[in-house]
Design a protein around this motif. Structure first.
Motif, short mmCIF file in Angstrom:
data_model
loop_
_atom_site.label_atom_id
_atom_site.label_comp_id
_atom_site.label_asym_id
_atom_site.label_seq_id
_atom_site.Cartn_x
_atom_site.Cartn_y
_atom_site.Cartn_z
N GLY A 19 0.82 -1.21 0.00
CA GLY A 19 0.00 0.00 0.00
C GLY A 19 0.85 1.26 0.00
O GLY A 19 0.63 2.18 -0.80
N GLU A 39 9.13 4.07 7.04
CA GLU A 39 8.96 2.64 7.33
C GLU A 39 9.73 2.31 8.61
O GLU A 39 10.89 2.70 8.75
CB GLU A 39 9.47 1.81 6.13
CG GLU A 39 9.74 0.35 6.41
CD GLU A 39 8.53 -0.46 6.91
OE1 GLU A 39 7.44 -0.31 6.34
OE2 GLU A 39 8.71 -1.23 7.88
N ARG A 52 -0.80 -14.32 -3.68
CA ARG A 52 -1.57 -14.52 -4.90
C ARG A 52 -1.64 -13.20 -5.67
O ARG A 52 -1.94 -12.16 -5.10
CB ARG A 52 -2.99 -14.96 -4.54
CG ARG A 52 -3.91 -15.07 -5.71
CD ARG A 52 -5.35 -15.16 -5.28
NE ARG A 52 -6.22 -15.17 -6.43
CZ ARG A 52 -6.53 -14.10 -7.16
NH1 ARG A 52 -6.04 -12.92 -6.85
NH2 ARG A 52 -7.32 -14.22 -8.20
N LEU A 139 6.57 5.39 13.43
CA LEU A 139 5.64 6.42 13.93
C LEU A 139 5.11 5.98 15.29
O LEU A 139 4.69 4.83 15.45
CB LEU A 139 4.47 6.57 12.95
CG LEU A 139 3.41 7.57 13.40
CD1 LEU A 139 3.89 9.00 13.19
CD2 LEU A 139 2.10 7.35 12.66
N ASP A 318 -4.41 -2.71 4.48
CA ASP A 318 -4.86 -3.44 5.67
C ASP A 318 -5.26 -2.52 6.82
O ASP A 318 -6.08 -2.88 7.66
CB ASP A 318 -3.76 -4.39 6.16
CG ASP A 318 -3.74 -5.70 5.39
OD1 ASP A 318 -4.46 -5.79 4.37
OD2 ASP A 318 -3.02 -6.62 5.79
N GLY A 328 -7.34 -13.15 0.29
CA GLY A 328 -6.07 -13.46 -0.38
C GLY A 328 -5.78 -12.47 -1.50
O GLY A 328 -5.19 -12.84 -2.51
N ALA A 331 -2.98 -7.32 -1.16
CA ALA A 331 -1.95 -6.49 -1.81
C ALA A 331 -2.60 -5.69 -2.93
O ALA A 331 -2.34 -4.49 -3.09
CB ALA A 331 -0.83 -7.35 -2.34
C1 LIG Z 1 -1.71 -15.40 6.00
C2 LIG Z 1 -1.94 -14.32 5.02
C3 LIG Z 1 -1.98 -14.63 3.67
C4 LIG Z 1 -2.19 -13.64 2.73
N1 LIG Z 1 -2.19 -13.97 1.42
C5 LIG Z 1 -2.36 -13.00 0.51
C6 LIG Z 1 -2.34 -13.30 -0.87
O1 LIG Z 1 -2.20 -14.45 -1.29
N2 LIG Z 1 -2.50 -12.27 -1.76
C7 LIG Z 1 -2.66 -10.98 -1.32
O2 LIG Z 1 -2.80 -10.07 -2.15
N3 LIG Z 1 -2.69 -10.68 -0.02
C8 LIG Z 1 -2.53 -11.65 0.89
N4 LIG Z 1 -2.53 -11.34 2.20
C9 LIG Z 1 -2.76 -9.96 2.61
C10 LIG Z 1 -1.58 -9.05 2.31
O3 LIG Z 1 -0.39 -9.55 2.87
C11 LIG Z 1 -1.88 -7.71 2.88
O4 LIG Z 1 -3.22 -7.37 2.58
C12 LIG Z 1 -0.96 -6.65 2.29
O5 LIG Z 1 0.38 -6.90 2.63
C13 LIG Z 1 -1.41 -5.30 2.81
O6 LIG Z 1 -0.51 -4.32 2.44
P1 LIG Z 1 -0.35 -3.02 3.32
O7 LIG Z 1 0.68 -2.21 2.59
O8 LIG Z 1 -1.67 -2.44 3.59
O9 LIG Z 1 0.21 -3.50 4.74
P2 LIG Z 1 1.50 -4.34 5.13
O10 LIG Z 1 1.95 -5.20 4.02
O11 LIG Z 1 1.19 -4.97 6.44
O12 LIG Z 1 2.62 -3.23 5.33
C14 LIG Z 1 2.60 -2.35 6.42
C15 LIG Z 1 3.98 -1.73 6.57
O13 LIG Z 1 3.92 -0.71 7.55
C16 LIG Z 1 5.04 -0.79 8.40
N5 LIG Z 1 4.65 -0.19 9.68
C17 LIG Z 1 3.75 -0.67 10.57
N6 LIG Z 1 3.64 0.16 11.62
C18 LIG Z 1 4.47 1.21 11.38
C19 LIG Z 1 4.78 2.40 12.09
N7 LIG Z 1 4.22 2.67 13.28
N8 LIG Z 1 5.68 3.28 11.56
C20 LIG Z 1 6.26 3.00 10.35
N9 LIG Z 1 6.01 1.87 9.64
C21 LIG Z 1 5.12 0.99 10.14
C22 LIG Z 1 5.30 -2.29 8.49
O14 LIG Z 1 6.63 -2.56 8.90
C23 LIG Z 1 5.03 -2.72 7.05
O15 LIG Z 1 6.17 -2.63 6.24
C24 LIG Z 1 -2.36 -12.31 3.15
C25 LIG Z 1 -2.30 -11.99 4.51
C26 LIG Z 1 -2.11 -12.98 5.43
C27 LIG Z 1 -2.08 -12.64 6.89
#
Ligand SMILES: Cc1cc2nc3c(=O)[nH]c(=O)nc-3n(C[C@H](O)[C@H](O)[C@H](O)COP(=O)(O)OP(=O)(O)OC[C@H]3O[C@@H](n4cnc5c(N)ncnc54)[C@H](O)[C@@H]3O)c2cc1C
Length: 435
Positions: A19, A39, A52, A139, A318, A328, A331
């Motif tokens: 994201g 980050e 996926r 943060l 998320d 799933g 991302a």
């Molecule tokens: C078991 C499992 C299987 C999954 N399988 C799939 C799949 O097959 N396909 C798919 O698309 N999605 C899948 N997902 C979901 C996917 O991993 C997430 O939806 C996706 O990574 C969300 O992206 P994001 O950038 O919102 O958050 P995240 O990937 O969680 O990234 C958040 C980032 O913020 C950083 N962060 C957190 N707090 C702070 C802070 N206070 N200050 C600075 N940085 C911070 C973290 O270190 C991290 O790098 C799965 C999830 C799980 C749990």
């Protein structure tokens, strides 16, 4: 007289997951903005195993200019998905997620998470600039500034001020905690153990195919799949993903809130699968000690709004819909959020109040529909249980697998064309369409 240049819009993105990275790419392409991504990790390293990627994700990757949406991210094409009774090994269902006239390169794939992240980071560094990503900056606190903007405090003692904060900090979002303090997430009872091992280490196990396979048990399952494309990766280099999932007693979950990516022992993981088919047990036994990572699934209720603090804070990915990876496809959702946010700011010509309302109008109903879908599944499962309380494991499993809609039945998710969504929204407002 020369017209005064509007002030630079300072955007702080919190989090370097899909994201945050996708938002950095989309937002920095806008004129008159300065984007900084904070980050907490000291290096951008994806934990987890495979992910996926399907049509919705290929579509938004293409819009973000990450290869042609496919290049550099290629993984195992999901030609065939198998559902088995995890205890007896019996094949219950076989589906073919591709097809439907879709070009094969856009079929769903299982991909190494590092590949997706590498492609996004590469695009940020080459298209936006090396200095945009600030690592090791966690943060811890944020506050509205009286005359506009948000002040951010980091664990390292540093402070920054931004006009817009993009909360891309994942399911345990600190940004969300600040803007919606009454919202909370809870341990769902499910723990997922994940690993990647060389595919060669399981190739001798009869029936352990490279296909994406679910081995369903009474309180959990083992999910396995190749995550590389044999057309691109040498056999010795190909990796195999295992996600073993089980309902766990909260007492056995290490440190509850933080058991995210922590090591798990072989004994702990294998202990949940002792009555499974010998092929499952043998596969789990091949995983070297120290390779398992444990993820406790947390989830929370739907947020009424994804934006807060009068146009100064927006939640994406998320952080905005704590569903614990339910579809799933998280991302793709996170990347779509970043792309739509950029379109909304562009459309509103930098008026953040208007832009965030547009973002919310488009994305809130989408996530709301996902929550409704999950509620419906829960209600159906409950109704089936009540109608036949003496159902055997085999009967309930067959019902579960039959109800497992498959990707073709959720085309509003897996086939989502985010550019089309935006076009439709603009047409709805102007009646003119958008080029
Ligand atoms: C078991 C499992 C299987 C999954 N399988 C799939 C799949 O097959 N396909 C798919 O698309 N999605 C899948 N997902 C979901 C996917 O991993 C997430 O939806 C996706 O990574 C969300 O992206 P994001 O950038 O919102 O958050 P995240 O990937 O969680 O990234 C958040 C980032 O913020 C950083 N962060 C957190 N707090 C702070 C802070 N206070 N200050 C600075 N940085 C911070 C973290 O270190 C991290 O790098 C799965 C999830 C799980 C749990």
């Amino acid at each position: 007289m020369p017209t005064a240049q509007p002030p630079l819009l300072r955007i702080a993105i919190i989090g370097g997951g899909p994201g945050g990275l996708g938002s950095a790419i989309a937002l920095s392409a806008l004129p008159n903005v300065s984007v900084t991504l904070y980050e907490q990790a000291s290096e951008l390293r994806e934990i987890g195993a495979g992910i996926r990627i399907g049509l919705n994700c290929w579509t938004v990757l293409g819009l973000l200019g990450v290869g042609d949406g496919v290049e550099g991210v290629a993984g195992h094409v999901k030609d065939r998905v198998l559902h088995r009774n995890g205890l007896s090994g019996e094949l219950l269902k076989e589906s073919r997620p591709g097809g439907g006239g879709l070009e094969r390169r856009f079929w769903p794939r299982r991909v190494r998470r590092t590949r997706l992240q590498g492609a996004l980071v590469g695009r940020v560094r080459e298209g936006v600039g090396e200095g945009v990503i600030r690592l090791g900056r966690r943060l811890v606190r944020m506050e509205k500034v009286v005359d506009g903007g948000v002040r951010l405090w980091f664990e390292d003692g540093g402070e920054e001020v931004a006009d817009l904060v993009v909360g891309g900090d994942g399911i345990r979002s600190v940004v969300r905690e600040h803007v919606f303090p009454d919202h909370s997430i809870k341990f769902t009872g499910t723990t997922i153990f994940r690993t990647l091992i060389p595919a060669s280490s399981v190739s001798h196990i009869p029936g352990m195919t490279p296909d994406t396979t679910w081995w369903h048990g009474p309180t959990g399952h083992m999910y396995s799949s190749l995550v590389d494309d044999p057309a691109e990766v040498e056999p010795a280099e190909q990796m195999f993903e295992i996600a073993a999932r089980n309902v766990c007693d909260p007492a056995t979950v290490t440190g509850k809130r933080f058991s995210w990516g922590v090591p798990a022992t072989k004994e702990r993981v294998e202990g949940f699968f002792t009555d499974f088919d010998p092929r499952v047990r043998e596969t789990l036994a091949t995983v070297p000690e120290g390779n398992w990572r444990e993820f406790s699934a947390f989830a929370g209720p739907r947020l009424e709004k994804l934006v807060a603090w009068e146009g100064r804070v927006v939640l994406i990915g998320d952080a905005s819909h704590p569903l614990s990876g339910a579809f799933g496809s998280g991302a793709a959702f996170a990347l779509e959020d970043g792309w739509i946010l950029a379109r909304a700011i562009e459309y509103a010509r930098g008026d953040l109040g208007v832009a965030l309302d547009i973002f919310d109008e488009i994305r809130s109903p989408y996530y709301s529909r996902m929550y409704q879908h999950l509620d419906q599944i829960k209600a159906n499962t409950q109704a089936a249980k009540e109608a036949n309380p003496n159902q055997s494991f085999e009967e309930s499993l067959q019902a579960r697998v039959n109800a497992f809609g498959g990707e073709d039945q959720l085309s509003w998710i897996y086939g989502n064309d985010i550019a089309g969504v935006w076009k439709k929204w603009v047409e709805g407002k102007t009646g003119n369409g958008v080029k």
